[in-house]
Write a protein that holds these residues in place. Structure first.
Motif, PDB file in Angstrom:
ATOM      1  N   GLY A 217       0.793  -1.226   0.000  1.00 11.81           N
ATOM      2  CA  GLY A 217       0.000   0.000   0.000  1.00 11.81           C
ATOM      3  C   GLY A 217       0.821   1.269   0.000  1.00 11.81           C
ATOM      4  N   ALA A 218       2.123   1.159   0.252  1.00 11.10           N
ATOM      5  CA  ALA A 218       2.956   2.352   0.350  1.00 11.10           C
ATOM      6  C   ALA A 218       3.544   2.768  -0.991  1.00 11.10           C
ATOM      7  CB  ALA A 218       4.088   2.121   1.355  1.00 11.10           C
ATOM      8  N   ASP A 219       3.720   1.815  -1.899  1.00 14.19           N
ATOM      9  CA  ASP A 219       4.385   2.085  -3.166  1.00 14.19           C
ATOM     10  C   ASP A 219       3.471   1.824  -4.354  1.00 14.19           C
ATOM     11  OD1 ASP A 219       6.766   2.748  -1.944  1.00 14.19           O
ATOM     12  OD2 ASP A 219       7.560   0.721  -2.044  1.00 14.19           O
ATOM     13  N   THR A 220       3.866   2.370  -5.490  1.00 13.16           N
ATOM     14  CA  THR A 220       3.251   2.056  -6.778  1.00 13.16           C
ATOM     15  C   THR A 220       4.255   1.265  -7.602  1.00 13.16           C
ATOM     16  OG1 THR A 220       1.858   4.034  -6.800  1.00 13.16           O
ATOM     17  CG2 THR A 220       2.315   3.002  -8.922  1.00 13.16           C
ATOM     18  N   LEU A 221       3.784   0.175  -8.202  1.00 15.68           N
ATOM     19  CA  LEU A 221       4.630  -0.627  -9.086  1.00 15.68           C
ATOM     20  C   LEU A 221       4.347  -0.225 -10.523  1.00 15.68           C
ATOM     21  CD1 LEU A 221       6.607  -3.105  -9.349  1.00 15.68           C
ATOM     22  CD2 LEU A 221       4.546  -4.477  -9.751  1.00 15.68           C
ATOM     23  N   TYR A 222       5.408   0.075 -11.278  1.00 16.62           N
ATOM     24  CA  TYR A 222       5.303   0.420 -12.692  1.00 16.62           C
ATOM     25  C   TYR A 222       5.875  -0.748 -13.486  1.00 16.62           C
ATOM     26  CZ  TYR A 222       4.683   5.172 -10.910  1.00 16.62           C
ATOM     27  OH  TYR A 222       4.219   6.285 -10.238  1.00 16.62           O
ATOM     28  N   VAL A 223       5.080  -1.327 -14.375  1.00 19.97           N
ATOM     29  CA  VAL A 223       5.503  -2.532 -15.087  1.00 19.97           C
ATOM     30  C   VAL A 223       4.800  -2.600 -16.439  1.00 19.97           C
ATOM     31  CG1 VAL A 223       3.706  -3.899 -13.953  1.00 19.97           C
ATOM     32  CG2 VAL A 223       5.695  -5.061 -14.927  1.00 19.97           C
ATOM     33  N   GLU A 224       5.488  -3.156 -17.423  1.00 17.76           N
ATOM     34  CA  GLU A 224       4.863  -3.359 -18.725  1.00 17.76           C
ATOM     35  C   GLU A 224       3.771  -4.415 -18.603  1.00 17.76           C
ATOM     36  OE1 GLU A 224       7.493  -3.504 -22.267  1.00 17.76           O
ATOM     37  OE2 GLU A 224       9.086  -3.390 -20.779  1.00 17.76           O
ATOM     38  N   ALA A 225       2.643  -4.201 -19.262  1.00 14.69           N
ATOM     39  CA  ALA A 225       1.496  -5.095 -19.132  1.00 14.69           C
ATOM     40  C   ALA A 225       1.823  -6.521 -19.533  1.00 14.69           C
ATOM     41  CB  ALA A 225       0.326  -4.567 -19.971  1.00 14.69           C
ATOM     42  N   ASP A 226       2.666  -6.715 -20.559  1.00  9.71           N
ATOM     43  CA  ASP A 226       2.930  -8.073 -21.007  1.00  9.71           C
ATOM     44  C   ASP A 226       3.832  -8.840 -20.042  1.00  9.71           C
ATOM     45  OD1 ASP A 226       5.301  -6.778 -21.544  1.00  9.71           O
ATOM     46  OD2 ASP A 226       5.405  -7.350 -23.653  1.00  9.71           O
ATOM     47  N   ARG A 227       4.392  -8.168 -19.048  1.00 15.19           N
ATOM     48  CA  ARG A 227       5.205  -8.851 -18.040  1.00 15.19           C
ATOM     49  C   ARG A 227       4.377  -9.290 -16.828  1.00 15.19           C
ATOM     50  NH1 ARG A 227      10.566  -9.043 -18.850  1.00 15.19           N
ATOM     51  NH2 ARG A 227      11.497  -7.620 -20.368  1.00 15.19           N
ATOM     52  N   LEU A 228       3.111  -8.919 -16.786  1.00 16.33           N
ATOM     53  CA  LEU A 228       2.249  -9.303 -15.671  1.00 16.33           C
ATOM     54  C   LEU A 228       1.667 -10.687 -15.928  1.00 16.33           C
ATOM     55  CD1 LEU A 228       0.208  -6.117 -14.666  1.00 16.33           C
ATOM     56  CD2 LEU A 228       1.700  -7.474 -13.187  1.00 16.33           C
ATOM     57  N   LEU A 229       2.099 -11.667 -15.160  1.00 12.86           N
ATOM     58  CA  LEU A 229       1.552 -13.008 -15.275  1.00 12.86           C
ATOM     59  C   LEU A 229       0.219 -13.101 -14.550  1.00 12.86           C
ATOM     60  CD1 LEU A 229       1.867 -16.067 -15.997  1.00 12.86           C
ATOM     61  CD2 LEU A 229       2.973 -16.321 -13.755  1.00 12.86           C
ATOM     62  N   VAL A 230       0.169 -12.574 -13.340  1.00 16.68           N
ATOM     63  CA  VAL A 230      -1.032 -12.643 -12.506  1.00 16.68           C
ATOM     64  C   VAL A 230      -0.938 -11.551 -11.447  1.00 16.68           C
ATOM     65  CG1 VAL A 230       0.072 -14.361 -11.010  1.00 16.68           C
ATOM     66  CG2 VAL A 230      -2.428 -14.167 -11.021  1.00 16.68           C
ATOM     67  N   HIS A 231      -2.084 -11.025 -11.030  1.00 19.23           N
ATOM     68  CA  HIS A 231      -2.087 -10.067  -9.924  1.00 19.23           C
ATOM     69  C   HIS A 231      -3.414 -10.136  -9.187  1.00 19.23           C
ATOM     70  CE1 HIS A 231      -4.743  -6.998 -11.758  1.00 19.23           C
ATOM     71  NE2 HIS A 231      -4.132  -7.270 -12.894  1.00 19.23           N
ATOM     72  N   ASP A 232      -3.380  -9.825  -7.900  1.00 21.23           N
ATOM     73  CA  ASP A 232      -4.580  -9.834  -7.082  1.00 21.23           C
ATOM     74  C   ASP A 232      -5.585  -8.810  -7.611  1.00 21.23           C
ATOM     75  OD1 ASP A 232      -3.682 -11.789  -5.374  1.00 21.23           O
ATOM     76  OD2 ASP A 232      -2.927 -10.402  -3.855  1.00 21.23           O
ATOM     77  N   ALA A 233      -6.866  -9.192  -7.604  1.00 18.79           N
ATOM     78  CA  ALA A 233      -7.910  -8.273  -8.045  1.00 18.79           C
ATOM     79  C   ALA A 233      -8.077  -7.122  -7.065  1.00 18.79           C
ATOM     80  CB  ALA A 233      -9.234  -9.032  -8.203  1.00 18.79           C
ATOM     81  N   SER A 234      -7.541  -7.270  -5.856  1.00 18.62           N
ATOM     82  CA  SER A 234      -7.644  -6.213  -4.852  1.00 18.62           C
ATOM     83  C   SER A 234      -6.744  -5.024  -5.175  1.00 18.62           C
ATOM     84  CB  SER A 234      -7.271  -6.765  -3.469  1.00 18.62           C
ATOM     85  OG  SER A 234      -5.954  -7.292  -3.471  1.00 18.62           O
ATOM     86  N   LEU A 235      -5.770  -5.202  -6.043  1.00 16.34           N
ATOM     87  CA  LEU A 235      -4.879  -4.111  -6.404  1.00 16.34           C
ATOM     88  C   LEU A 235      -5.570  -3.150  -7.369  1.00 16.34           C
ATOM     89  CD1 LEU A 235      -1.557  -6.095  -6.959  1.00 16.34           C
ATOM     90  CD2 LEU A 235      -2.087  -4.561  -5.051  1.00 16.34           C
ATOM     91  N   GLN A 236      -5.283  -1.877  -7.200  1.00 16.97           N
ATOM     92  CA  GLN A 236      -5.816  -0.878  -8.122  1.00 16.97           C
ATOM     93  C   GLN A 236      -4.891  -0.802  -9.337  1.00 16.97           C
ATOM     94  OE1 GLN A 236      -5.507   0.352  -4.500  1.00 16.97           O
ATOM     95  NE2 GLN A 236      -7.297  -0.982  -4.553  1.00 16.97           N
ATOM     96  N   VAL A 237      -5.470  -0.998 -10.513  1.00 21.88           N
ATOM     97  CA  VAL A 237      -4.691  -1.032 -11.748  1.00 21.88           C
ATOM     98  C   VAL A 237      -4.925   0.250 -12.536  1.00 21.88           C
ATOM     99  CG1 VAL A 237      -4.172  -2.351 -13.832  1.00 21.88           C
ATOM    100  CG2 VAL A 237      -5.031  -3.530 -11.796  1.00 21.88           C
TER     101      VAL A 237
END
Length: 217
Positions: A88-108
């Motif tokens: 909750g303290a940081d924002t992750l910046y990542v290319e979309a094609d590198r995302l394998l899976v992520h929690d639905a609770s995260l704000q995208v």
């Protein structure tokens, strides 16, 4: 319920249950147990504006919404998978094609590269192959990142900026500014195709994830 578990360096087991839904790259499911459902998702939890922008730019990545009760094993193309926890303290910046899976609770979210450096940010996206947009993840939860050869985490501090080959860059988090720099004169770049002529300079406070390869996904 336990969190993400690495089966090996290229396979990830993710628990699914009430309040623990995820979004995954389409086609990344390897196996699952329990009554789990998979449904195509056009937004993967992000705003419709960002989704449309990516679609226009041809950068949209197909995702699945995973719900139910059980566990799912994910992997993609034999690529290495690294788990990143967000508190909750940081924002992750990542290319979309590198995302394998992520929690639905995260704000995208979707960030236009011009927001970081104006025209230079757009040029950086073109030169590095990142495109015009990058994905942001905030909140509490986890995600799995894809890479060639695994990733290492390099700390970034105000006293210690980090320079990264653009093709080896995977993601970064924290209060970080990044810009494209050149290491040699323009005339020396003629005929060069390697990343050594350009670097991403990351400064501020945070972490950058660097893969053990110069290959893109």
């Amino acid at each position: 319920m336990p969190g993400y578990q690495s089966i090996n360096s290229k396979m990830l087991q993710v628990p699914i249950g009430p309040g623990q839904e995820v979004y995954s790259k389409r086609g990344a499911m390897l196996a699952y147990t329990g009554p789990v459902a998979f449904a195509p998702s056009t937004t993967a939890g992000q705003g419709i504006g960002g989704t449309l922008g990516r679609a226009v730019a041809g950068e949209r990545t197909a995702m699945m919404h995973v719900t139910g009760q059980g566990s799912v094993m994910f992997g993609h193309g034999g690529l290495h998978v690294a788990v990143v926890e967000l508190n909750g303290a940081d924002t992750l910046y990542v290319e979309a094609d590198r995302l394998l899976v992520h929690d639905a609770s995260l704000q995208v979210g979707t960030m236009f590269m011009g927001e970081q450096g104006g025209v230079r940010g757009v040029i950086r996206g073109a030169v590095t192959g990142q495109g015009l947009f990058t994905t942001t993840l905030t909140g509490h939860g986890a995600c799995g990142l894809l890479s060639h050869g695994g990733v290492m985490e390099l700390p970034i501090t105000p006293q210690r900026p980090v320079h990264v080959d653009p093709q080896a860059y995977v993601a970064h988090r924290g209060q970080v500014q990044n810009k494209l720099t050149t290491a040699v004169g323009l005339r020396d770049l003629i005929g060069r195709g390697s990343g050594e002529g350009f670097q991403l300079e990351l400064s501020g406070s945070g972490v950058v994830y660097v893969q053990a390869s110069e290959r893109k996904i």
